[in-house]
Design a protein around this motif. Structure first.
Motif, PDB file in Angstrom:
ATOM      1  N   ASP A 484      -5.429   0.904   1.803  1.00  0.00           N
ATOM      2  CA  ASP A 484      -6.125   1.749   0.719  1.00  0.00           C
ATOM      3  C   ASP A 484      -5.202   2.535  -0.024  1.00  0.00           C
ATOM      4  O   ASP A 484      -5.163   2.705  -1.084  1.00  0.00           O
ATOM      5  CB  ASP A 484      -7.216   2.609   1.228  1.00  0.00           C
ATOM      6  N   TYR A 486      -1.685   2.717   0.136  1.00  0.00           N
ATOM      7  CA  TYR A 486      -0.183   2.202   0.121  1.00  0.00           C
ATOM      8  C   TYR A 486      -0.104   0.686  -0.151  1.00  0.00           C
ATOM      9  O   TYR A 486      -0.915  -0.003  -0.166  1.00  0.00           O
ATOM     10  CB  TYR A 486       0.547   2.342   1.356  1.00  0.00           C
ATOM     11  N   ASP A 487       1.023   0.294  -0.987  1.00  0.00           N
ATOM     12  CA  ASP A 487       1.355  -0.956  -1.448  1.00  0.00           C
ATOM     13  C   ASP A 487       2.546  -1.367  -0.296  1.00  0.00           C
ATOM     14  O   ASP A 487       3.490  -0.458  -0.036  1.00  0.00           O
ATOM     15  CB  ASP A 487       1.967  -1.241  -2.713  1.00  0.00           C
ATOM     16  N   ASP A 489       5.989  -2.506   0.001  1.00  0.00           N
ATOM     17  CA  ASP A 489       7.256  -2.383  -0.853  1.00  0.00           C
ATOM     18  C   ASP A 489       8.357  -3.702  -0.297  1.00  0.00           C
ATOM     19  O   ASP A 489       8.567  -4.371  -1.297  1.00  0.00           O
ATOM     20  CB  ASP A 489       7.922  -1.301  -0.606  1.00  0.00           C
ATOM     21  N   THR A 503       4.767   2.132   0.139  1.00  0.00           N
ATOM     22  CA  THR A 503       5.022   3.058  -0.927  1.00  0.00           C
ATOM     23  C   THR A 503       3.703   3.403  -1.467  1.00  0.00           C
ATOM     24  O   THR A 503       2.789   2.541  -1.381  1.00  0.00           O
ATOM     25  CB  THR A 503       5.845   2.663  -2.141  1.00  0.00           C
ATOM     26  N   LYS A 505       0.363   4.377  -3.546  1.00  0.00           N
ATOM     27  CA  LYS A 505      -0.089   3.797  -4.724  1.00  0.00           C
ATOM     28  C   LYS A 505       0.125   4.889  -5.917  1.00  0.00           C
ATOM     29  O   LYS A 505      -0.345   5.844  -5.403  1.00  0.00           O
ATOM     30  CB  LYS A 505      -1.359   3.248  -4.474  1.00  0.00           C
ATOM     31  N   THR A 507      -1.825   7.318  -8.164  1.00  0.00           N
ATOM     32  CA  THR A 507      -3.031   7.501  -8.583  1.00  0.00           C
ATOM     33  C   THR A 507      -3.503   7.723 -10.064  1.00  0.00           C
ATOM     34  O   THR A 507      -2.765   8.447 -11.027  1.00  0.00           O
ATOM     35  CB  THR A 507      -3.206   9.063  -8.001  1.00  0.00           C
ATOM     36  N   GLN A 511      -8.822   8.566 -10.023  1.00  0.00           N
ATOM     37  CA  GLN A 511      -8.686   8.314  -8.578  1.00  0.00           C
ATOM     38  C   GLN A 511      -8.284   9.501  -8.033  1.00  0.00           C
ATOM     39  O   GLN A 511      -7.838  10.493  -8.507  1.00  0.00           O
ATOM     40  CB  GLN A 511      -7.307   7.345  -8.316  1.00  0.00           C
ATOM     41  N   ARG A 513      -6.724  11.173  -4.742  1.00  0.00           N
ATOM     42  CA  ARG A 513      -5.899  10.752  -3.437  1.00  0.00           C
ATOM     43  C   ARG A 513      -6.405  11.383  -2.129  1.00  0.00           C
ATOM     44  O   ARG A 513      -6.650  12.703  -2.063  1.00  0.00           O
ATOM     45  CB  ARG A 513      -4.469  11.501  -3.604  1.00  0.00           C
TER      46      ARG A 513
END
Length: 515
Positions: A484, A486-487, A489, A503, A505, A507, A511, A513
């Motif tokens: 939810d 982090y992406d 990398d 990494t 995401k 905001t 959104q 955090r």
């Protein structure tokens, strides 16, 4: 009359013409003496037969001894010997009971020798060199120096022998003690003096404390005594029982060993390719050596000694696996000396040129695997490579997450502790206590992962499996926050390990955090 060398299990006409007329299984007094006599020339050749394989094994064992990064089991030994004594002793209940004495002995040794890879692996290299000498010496005594030398060289060139000789752990010591106990058994069969029985009992004691699964060779020893010299049975039983008492006491006190030695996942004996590859270092070499060995399997002197060493423990371990005992193929490494002797015995009547040609062909097949075990990931775990990646790319404020389970987390934390400098190491934000404290190897982790991540900009995930998706198999408490917030990398797929860098995401205005 049919040649005795042809009376094998594959040609199963079993006869015992060397037995006394009373049929009690006791051979003639000279039955175990060297066939060619013990003159100065033979003694010199026998010395050369065991000395050269020992030196060759010592040389091979030292070649790039520290080049391969530590395997999962080696990391466990390294972490144990670097733990203070009071905390280390509290961890004994967490270890495989079969390796507890070796853990303690290694830690005592490390107090004097240090905890470097060289210091911790050197005993295994020494034990394998001594094992090569005993294998060759046994073949020279029971057959002829040429056969002993061939057995020693076959033992040395097997990639699995090199692997275990360059690995921290009890496997090499067990290979040496198994060879020593078998040689002492032959001495007892030759002439059962009190000192020989005492030496045999003491060796059994050490073997049981080093690697309990290797005690399966005693069943083979007992069979050999029954077949070749039944009058020695009572003395052999007494020596064996005396040697077994400490090992049995250790097992009763610490619990039944899990017979887990080496990296490989638990396997079935029926998976011949997997077992041969894990044990011999390559399936092709394993198949060739076992094929040669099966030609020599016999219930006659001297093949009965080699057969009982190599075959009976395999059969027994397979039978035990049928009733639920877990094991891994490298647990059978103590039988490698027996297979080398069987292979050499199959070649001992071949002309010298053919024997040399067979040895050279087999050695050529071993070269790629000998090179492979000396690569950085040669022990099955690219732990140094993972450490180098984190060391070169970690930033201040990075954090680390381990998974998917506690055991995987323990190995991952050991990798980072061993190969990433402390000032660069990503913070272990989920660990509530340090590893190997309060009598526990694994750590208790934070239940609210999102809160403990605390909005870290980058997260390193270290896993000891390699799923297709970084989050596959992770518990929801870890997978959901990472998915939810982090992406992914970048992902590195390494031998025995998976490293993922996440990494945070960005905001948006709508959104919020978490953390």
């Amino acid at each position: 009359m049919q040649n005795s060398d042809q009376d094998t299990v594959l040609l199963p006409k079993i006869r015992f013409p060397d037995l006394d007329e009373d049929g009690d299984g006791d051979e003639r007094p000279d039955a175990w003496s060297a066939p060619d006599g013990e003159g100065p020339a033979r003694r010199a050749l026998t010395t050369v037969a065991w000395l050269l394989p020992m030196l060759a094994m010592a040389a091979l064992g030292m070649v790039r001894l520290t080049w391969s990064s530590l395997s999962a089991d080696e990391l466990g030994y390294w972490a144990f010997v670097t733990t203070p004594w009071d905390e280390a002793l509290d961890l004994l209940g967490e270890l495989d009971s079969g390796t507890v004495p070796y853990h303690v002995a290694l830690k005592a040794y490390a107090m004097a020798a240090g905890t470097s890879d060289l210091a911790l692996r050197a005993p295994s290299a020494l034990f394998m060199a001594l094992a090569a000498a005993l294998v060759a010496g046994l073949g020279a005594r029971l057959t002829r120096p040429r056969t002993g030398f061939t057995a020693g060289i076959l033992f040395v060139i097997v990639p699995g022998v090199t692997r275990f000789g360059q690995e921290i752990g009890p496997t090499a010591a067990a290979a040496f003690l198994t060879a020593l106990s078998t040689l002492l058994l032959v001495l007892v069969l030759d002439r059962g003096t009190g000192w020989r029985y005492t030496g045999y009992a003491f060796t059994v004691l050490l073997l049981g404390l080093t690697l309990p699964v290797a005690l399966l060779v005693l069943a083979g020893h007992g069979f050999a005594v029954l077949m070749m010299r039944r009058r020695a049975l009572l003395g052999w039983l007494l020596a064996t029982v005396l040697g077994l008492v400490p090992a049995i006491g250790s097992i009763v006190y610490l619990g039944l060993p899990t017979v887990r030695i080496g990296l490989d996942t638990s396997t079935e004996l029926l998976d011949v390719t997997t077992v041969a590859s894990a044990l011999f270092g390559t399936a092709l070499v394993g198949g060739a050596l076992v094929g040669l060995g099966l030609i020599s399997v016999s219930f006659r002197k001297p093949s009965v000694i080699y057969s009982c060493w190599a075959v009976i423990p395999v059969v027994l371990l397979y039978a035990l696996s049928r009733v639920g005992l877990s094991w891994e193929a490298p647990a059978l490494a103590f039988t490698l000396g027996g297979w080398a002797l069987l292979g050499a015995h199959a070649l001992h009547r071949a002309p010298v040129v053919r024997g040399v040609a067979a040895g050279l062909i087999l050695a050529a097949f071993c070269v790629p695997s000998q090179i492979a075990v000396r690569q950085r990931d040669g022990h099955g775990l690219a732990s140094a490579e993972l450490g180098a990646i984190i060391t070169g790319q970690a930033l201040r404020g990075d954090v680390a997450v381990y998974g998917p389970g506690p055991k995987s987390g323990a190995v991952g934390r050991d990798v980072v502790a061993r190969y990433v400098p402390a000032d660069i190491r990503p913070a272990d934000v989920l660990a509530l206590t340090p590893p190997r404290t309060d009598g526990r190897i694994v750590v208790d982790e934070c239940a609210d992962v999102a809160r403990c991540l605390d909005g870290a900009l980058r997260v390193w995930l270290i896993r000891t499996d390699r799923p297709e998706s970084p989050l596959t198999g992770l518990p929801a408490a870890k997978a959901n926050p990472l998915g939810d917030l982090y992406d992914v990398d970048r992902t590195w797929y390494l031998s025995g390990l998976m490293l993922v860098r996440f990494t945070l995401k960005p905001t948006g205005p709508d959104q919020v955090r978490v953390g």
